[in-house]
Design a protein around this motif. Structure first.
Motif, PDB file in Angstrom:
ATOM      1  N   ALA A 229      62.195  15.662 -74.558  1.00 18.40           N
ATOM      2  CA  ALA A 229      63.393  15.836 -75.301  1.00 18.40           C
ATOM      3  C   ALA A 229      64.469  15.867 -74.086  1.00 18.40           C
ATOM      4  O   ALA A 229      65.505  14.968 -74.184  1.00 18.40           O
ATOM      5  N   ILE A 230      64.404  16.407 -72.996  1.00 19.25           N
ATOM      6  CA  ILE A 230      65.273  16.599 -71.966  1.00 19.25           C
ATOM      7  C   ILE A 230      65.638  15.108 -71.466  1.00 19.25           C
ATOM      8  O   ILE A 230      66.652  14.398 -71.240  1.00 19.25           O
TER       9      ILE A 230
ATOM     10  N   MET B 229      75.941  21.016 -65.225  1.00 16.09           N
ATOM     11  CA  MET B 229      75.428  19.511 -65.857  1.00 16.09           C
ATOM     12  C   MET B 229      74.207  19.904 -66.888  1.00 16.09           C
ATOM     13  O   MET B 229      74.529  19.412 -68.312  1.00 16.09           O
ATOM     14  N   ILE B 230      73.366  20.520 -66.301  1.00 18.60           N
ATOM     15  CA  ILE B 230      72.295  20.843 -67.204  1.00 18.60           C
ATOM     16  C   ILE B 230      72.520  21.919 -68.380  1.00 18.60           C
ATOM     17  O   ILE B 230      72.230  21.578 -69.497  1.00 18.60           O
ATOM     18  N   ARG B 231      73.353  22.747 -68.209  1.00 24.21           N
ATOM     19  CA  ARG B 231      73.585  23.861 -69.096  1.00 24.21           C
ATOM     20  C   ARG B 231      74.310  23.431 -70.144  1.00 24.21           C
ATOM     21  O   ARG B 231      74.292  23.537 -71.469  1.00 24.21           O
ATOM     22  N   ARG B 232      75.412  22.529 -69.783  1.00 25.02           N
ATOM     23  CA  ARG B 232      76.409  22.451 -70.825  1.00 25.02           C
ATOM     24  C   ARG B 232      76.227  20.891 -71.150  1.00 25.02           C
ATOM     25  O   ARG B 232      76.869  20.844 -72.580  1.00 25.02           O
ATOM     26  N   VAL B 233      75.659  20.096 -70.600  1.00 25.99           N
ATOM     27  CA  VAL B 233      75.538  18.751 -71.199  1.00 25.99           C
ATOM     28  C   VAL B 233      74.256  18.391 -71.760  1.00 25.99           C
ATOM     29  O   VAL B 233      73.986  17.925 -72.824  1.00 25.99           O
ATOM     30  N   VAL B 234      73.106  18.634 -70.661  1.00 22.62           N
ATOM     31  CA  VAL B 234      71.836  17.981 -71.012  1.00 22.62           C
ATOM     32  C   VAL B 234      71.294  18.778 -72.049  1.00 22.62           C
ATOM     33  O   VAL B 234      70.693  18.358 -73.028  1.00 22.62           O
ATOM     34  N   LEU B 235      70.978  19.997 -71.994  1.00 25.18           N
ATOM     35  CA  LEU B 235      70.630  20.964 -72.788  1.00 25.18           C
ATOM     36  C   LEU B 235      71.138  20.916 -74.224  1.00 25.18           C
ATOM     37  O   LEU B 235      70.394  20.702 -75.271  1.00 25.18           O
ATOM     38  N   PRO B 236      72.593  21.013 -74.378  1.00 30.44           N
ATOM     39  CA  PRO B 236      72.975  20.694 -75.705  1.00 30.44           C
ATOM     40  C   PRO B 236      72.493  19.455 -76.498  1.00 30.44           C
ATOM     41  O   PRO B 236      72.291  19.379 -77.632  1.00 30.44           O
ATOM     42  N   ALA B 237      72.698  18.292 -75.611  1.00 30.95           N
ATOM     43  CA  ALA B 237      72.262  17.111 -76.136  1.00 30.95           C
ATOM     44  C   ALA B 237      70.859  17.031 -76.537  1.00 30.95           C
ATOM     45  O   ALA B 237      70.305  16.371 -77.366  1.00 30.95           O
ATOM     46  N   ALA B 238      69.993  17.805 -75.938  1.00 32.58           N
ATOM     47  CA  ALA B 238      68.536  17.854 -76.298  1.00 32.58           C
ATOM     48  C   ALA B 238      67.898  18.858 -77.281  1.00 32.58           C
ATOM     49  O   ALA B 238      67.033  19.125 -77.285  1.00 32.58           O
ATOM     50  N   ARG B 239      69.094  19.653 -77.719  1.00 31.10           N
ATOM     51  CA  ARG B 239      68.562  20.663 -78.357  1.00 31.10           C
ATOM     52  C   ARG B 239      67.820  20.432 -79.494  1.00 31.10           C
ATOM     53  O   ARG B 239      66.839  21.392 -80.067  1.00 31.10           O
TER      54      ARG B 239
ATOM     55  N   GLY C  71      65.318  18.256 -80.009  1.00 28.80           N
ATOM     56  CA  GLY C  71      63.952  18.145 -79.413  1.00 28.80           C
ATOM     57  C   GLY C  71      63.454  19.542 -78.977  1.00 28.80           C
ATOM     58  O   GLY C  71      62.423  19.764 -79.145  1.00 28.80           O
ATOM     59  N   ILE C  72      64.120  20.286 -78.365  1.00 27.95           N
ATOM     60  CA  ILE C  72      63.877  21.492 -77.885  1.00 27.95           C
ATOM     61  C   ILE C  72      63.440  22.594 -79.096  1.00 27.95           C
ATOM     62  O   ILE C  72      62.556  23.289 -79.092  1.00 27.95           O
ATOM     63  N   LEU C  73      64.402  22.459 -80.198  1.00 31.77           N
ATOM     64  CA  LEU C  73      63.762  23.127 -81.449  1.00 31.77           C
ATOM     65  C   LEU C  73      62.849  22.774 -81.924  1.00 31.77           C
ATOM     66  O   LEU C  73      61.916  23.635 -82.265  1.00 31.77           O
ATOM     67  N   SER C  74      62.373  21.352 -81.979  1.00 29.98           N
ATOM     68  CA  SER C  74      61.129  21.162 -82.430  1.00 29.98           C
ATOM     69  C   SER C  74      60.032  21.445 -81.504  1.00 29.98           C
ATOM     70  O   SER C  74      59.000  21.787 -82.103  1.00 29.98           O
ATOM     71  N   ALA C  75      60.344  21.818 -80.040  1.00 25.98           N
ATOM     72  CA  ALA C  75      59.379  22.133 -79.330  1.00 25.98           C
ATOM     73  C   ALA C  75      58.991  23.703 -79.782  1.00 25.98           C
ATOM     74  O   ALA C  75      57.797  24.221 -79.848  1.00 25.98           O
ATOM     75  N   VAL C  76      60.022  24.389 -79.947  1.00 27.34           N
ATOM     76  CA  VAL C  76      59.736  25.928 -80.383  1.00 27.34           C
ATOM     77  C   VAL C  76      59.027  25.839 -81.637  1.00 27.34           C
ATOM     78  O   VAL C  76      58.152  26.825 -81.609  1.00 27.34           O
TER      79      VAL C  76
END
Lengths: 299, 268
Positions: free
Chosen positions: A167-168, A189-199, A201-206
Motif C-alpha cells: 500500500a505504501i 513526508m512519511i507521516r503527513r503525506v505517504v501514510l495518509p495516502a496509503a491509509r 491499504g493499511i486498513l485492509s492490511a489490519v
C-alpha cells in the motif's frame, strides 16, 4: 466461428464456472453450518446462546459469552502488540530500507507466513508459557490471553507488514517529491503525506490480520488454557485480565467436536455461525471504511 | 403386475438378509472404540465372513442405541446408570476390560497421597492451595479434559459422584497425551489420565494410600477404576455371542492387555 473464437468462448465458460464454483462453495458451507445449528438456536434461543455465561453441555447450559470475550480480547491483544511492529516493518521496507536489506528482510517475513500454526503453538507452549508464568500474579499459570496474544501477534505480522508495504509503495512518487520540495523532512513526508495516502491499504492490511486472528485455532488451543470462564483480572489491576485463561470460539469447536452429539454438536455449529457473522461484520466494516477513504481520502 | 412386484420384493429381502446376515454393529464410547476395533480386526481374521462395524458417539449414545435396537451392542466406558436400566429393562452389560485413571502431578509437587474426597475438593475448586493438603503454599493449577470426553465423564462419575462440577478455571486439554505434557511442564499442577498414558515425566499420586499401579487396580484396591462395557439388549444372538466369547477368551484378553487396559480374564 473461427477457431480462436471457439477457444475464447470455451475459456470464458471455464472461467465463469470456476468463479461460480468458489461462490457456491461459500454459500453451501454457510447453508450447511446454518442448517446444523438450527436445533441449537431453536432450543436454546439466540439470546441465551449469545449472552449465557455458562458453557456446560453435560448440564444443558450453552452460553457463548466467555468464548466471544476470549476471542475478542485475544484479537485485541494481538492487534495492540502486532500492529505497531508490523506497520513499522512495512514503512521500513517501503520507504527506508536499502535494497540489500530489503532482499534479506522481505523473504524472511514471507517465511514467517509459511510456518504452520501448530509450530507457533508449540513454540508458545514450550517458550512463551513458561516465560509468562514467571510474572508474579495470583492465579497466573502461564496459559492465557497474554501468551496467546503474543503468538497471534507474530502470526499476523507477515500479513499486515507485507500488505501495508504494498500500500505504501503504491503511493505515487510525486507526493513524496512534492512534500520534500516543500521542505519537509523524510519522517514528516512519511507521516503527513505517504501514510495518509496509503491509509485505505493499511486498513485492509489490519482487517486481513483481524480475520486471521479471529480464525486461528490450533495455536490458540495450545497456549490459551481452553478454560470455560469469563476472563477476569483475578482481583488485580485491569491489565491483569490478560493473564487470565480463556477459550476462543474456534477453540470451542475444535476441542469438543470429536465427542459431541445431538444438541451439543448443534451448539458447536452455532458457535461456527457466531464466528462467521463476526468475521463478516469485521470485513464489511472495513469495506465501508475503505470505500469512504477511496472517495475522499486524498490528502 | 402385483405378482412381479411381490417377487421382486421377496428377492430384494433375500439379498438384503444375505448381505447383512454376518454383520455386528456397535456404537458408543470413544474410549472403547480403539480397543473394540482391534478386537474386531482379530475376530474377523478367525471368523471369515463376519464384519464388525464400530461407530463412536459416546457412552450415553451407546446405551441408548442398543436400548432402542438400532445397534447390536452399545459400548460404554462407565457403569450403566440406574436410570438407564429403568428405561431399558432388558440390558445386559458385559465388562470386557477395565481402565484405571491416575491422578498426576508435576515435578514440583511434594504431595504423594490424597484421599478421594481431597481429590474431589481440589477439582471442584473448594481446595485451591497445596498447603491445604500438606504441600507448599502455592496455588493449585487444575488440568482437565474437555466436556464430553470419556475419561472426564468417568472421572466425574467416580470421584465427583456426578453431583459436583469440575471448576471452570481448569486448563482444558483435548487429549490424554496433552494432559500429561501440560502437567509435566506446569509447576504445581494436577490432572488425571488413563493408566496407559503414565510416563516418568509425571508422578501418579496414591489415592486413599493405594499406589496407582496395574496390580492395585486389578486387586480392586485402587479406587478410580472404570469398567469398559459392551451392552446387549437381552440375550445376544449367536453371531454376537461368538464375538463376545472371542473377546473373553485368552486370545481376546491378550489384546486387551497389549492395548494397555486391565484384562478381566486369563491371558495367553
Amino acid at each position: 466461428m473461427t477457431r480462436k473464437g471457439i477457444i475464447d468462448e470455451a475459456m470464458r465458460v471455464v472461467l465463469l464456472c470456476a468463479g461460480l464454483a468458489s461462490l457456491s462453495i461459500v454459500v453451501l458451507i454457510g447453508l450447511f453450518i446454518l442448517r446444523e445449528s438450527l436445533p441449537a438456536f431453536h432450543e436454546i434461543g439466540v439470546w441465551n446462546l449469545l449472552s449465557g455465561k455458562e458453557w456446560r453441555p453435560g448440564q444443558g447450559q450453552f452460553g457463548l459469552l466467555p468464548m466471544i470475550a476470549g476471542s475478542g480480547l485475544v484479537t485485541l491483544g494481538a492487534i495492540c502488540l502486532g500492529l505497531p511492529l508490523a506497520l513499522c516493518c512495512g514503512i521500513f521496507l517501503a520507504e527506508i530500507a536499502p535494497t540489500w536489506i530489503r532482499v534479506v528482510v522481505r523473504p524472511s517475513i514471507e517465511l514467517l507466513a509459511g510456518i504452520p500454526s501448530v509450530v507457533y503453538g508449540l513454540f508458545g507452549l514450550v517458550v512463551l508459557v513458561p516465560a509468562v508464568r514467571q510474572i508474579d500474579y495470583p492465579g497466573n499459570a502461564g496459559f492465557g490471553l497474554l501468551s496467546a496474544s503474543i503468538v497471534l501477534a507474530v502470526m499476523i505480522l507477515p500479513t499486515i507488514a507485507s500488505v501495508s508495504e504494498v500500500a505504501i509503495r503504491s503511493v505515487p512518487d510525486e507526493y513524496r517529491q512534492g512534500a520534500l520540495a516543500l521542505g519537509s523532512t523524510r519522517w514528516e513526508m512519511i507521516r503527513r503525506v505517504v501514510l495518509p495516502a496509503a491509509r485505505s491499504g493499511i486498513l485492509s492490511a489490519v482487517v486481513l490480520g483481524l480475520g486471521r486472528a479471529l480464525g486461528e485455532t490450533i495455536a490458540m488451543i495450545m497456549v490459551i488454557g481452553n478454560s470455560v470462564m469469563m476472563p477476569t483480572t483475578m482481583g488485580g489491576p485491569l491489565p491483569g485480565i490478560f493473564l487470565s485463561r480463556a477459550r476462543t470460539l474456534t477453540g470451542n469447536i475444535a476441542v469438543e467436536m470429536s465427542y459431541a452429539t445431538g444438541l451439543h454438536s448443534s451448539a458447536l455449529f452455532a458457535t461456527g455461525v457466531v464466528l462467521f457473522v463476526l468475521i463478516m461484520i469485521v470485513n464489511s466494516a472495513a469495506r465501508a471504511l475503505m470505500s469512504r477513504n477511496v472517495r475522499g481520502g486524498r490528502p | 403386475m402385483n405378482r412381479t412386484m411381490a417377487c421382486l420384493t421377496a428377492m430384494a429381502l433375500c439379498i438384503c438378509s444375505l448381505a447383512f446376515a454376518e454383520k455386528i454393529t456397535v456404537a458408543g464410547s470413544t474410549t472403547v472404540q480403539p480397543l473394540a476395533e482391534k478386537l474386531a480386526l482379530a475376530y474377523e481374521s478367525v471368523a471369515p465372513g463376519v464384519t464388525v462395524e464400530i461407530t463412536g458417539g459416546g457412552s450415553s449414545v451407546g446405551v441408548t442405541s442398543v436400548g432402542n435396537g438400532s445397534v447390536d451392542l452399545g459400548a460404554c466406558s462407565r457403569d450403566v446408570t440406574q436410570a438407564e436400566f429403568e428405561r431399558f429393562p432388558g440390558l445386559e452389560a458385559l465388562c470386557i476390560a477395565r481402565d484405571g485413571i491416575a491422578i498426576i502431578v508435576g515435578p514440583e509437587v511434594s504431595v504423594t497421597n490424597l484421599s478421594k474426597s481431597q481429590v474431589r475438593d481440589i477439582f471442584t475448586g473448594d481446595i485451591s492451595n497445596w498447603s491445604e493438603v500438606g504441600g507448599p503454599d502455592e496455588a493449585i493449577v487444575l488440568v482437565s479434559r474437555e466436556e464430553g470426553s470419556g475419561t472426564r465423564s468417568a472421572f466425574e462419575n467416580i470421584v465427583l459422584a456426578d453431583a459436583a462440577l469440575i471448576s471452570g478455571a481448569a486448563v482444558l486439554q483435548p487429549s490424554n497425551g496433552a494432559v500429561v505434557t501440560t502437567v509435566s511442564t506446569t509447576p504445581y499442577s494436577i490432572g488425571y489420565v488413563s493408566f496407559g498414558y503414565l510416563n516418568e515425566s509425571v508422578t501418579a499420586l496414591s489415592v486413599n494410600g493405594v499406589a496407582a499401579t496395574v496390580e492395585n487396580a486389578q486387586a480392586a484396591r485402587y479406587p478410580i477404576v472404570r469398567p469398559l462395557l459392551l451392552v446387549a439388549a437381552g440375550d445376544a444372538s449367536p453371531l454376537v455371542q461368538g464375538w463376545l466369547d472371542f473377546i473373553m477368551s485368552p486370545a481376546g484378553q491378550s489384546i486387551v492387555e497389549a492395548e494397555g487396559y486391565l484384562p478381566v480374564g486369563p491371558v495367553e
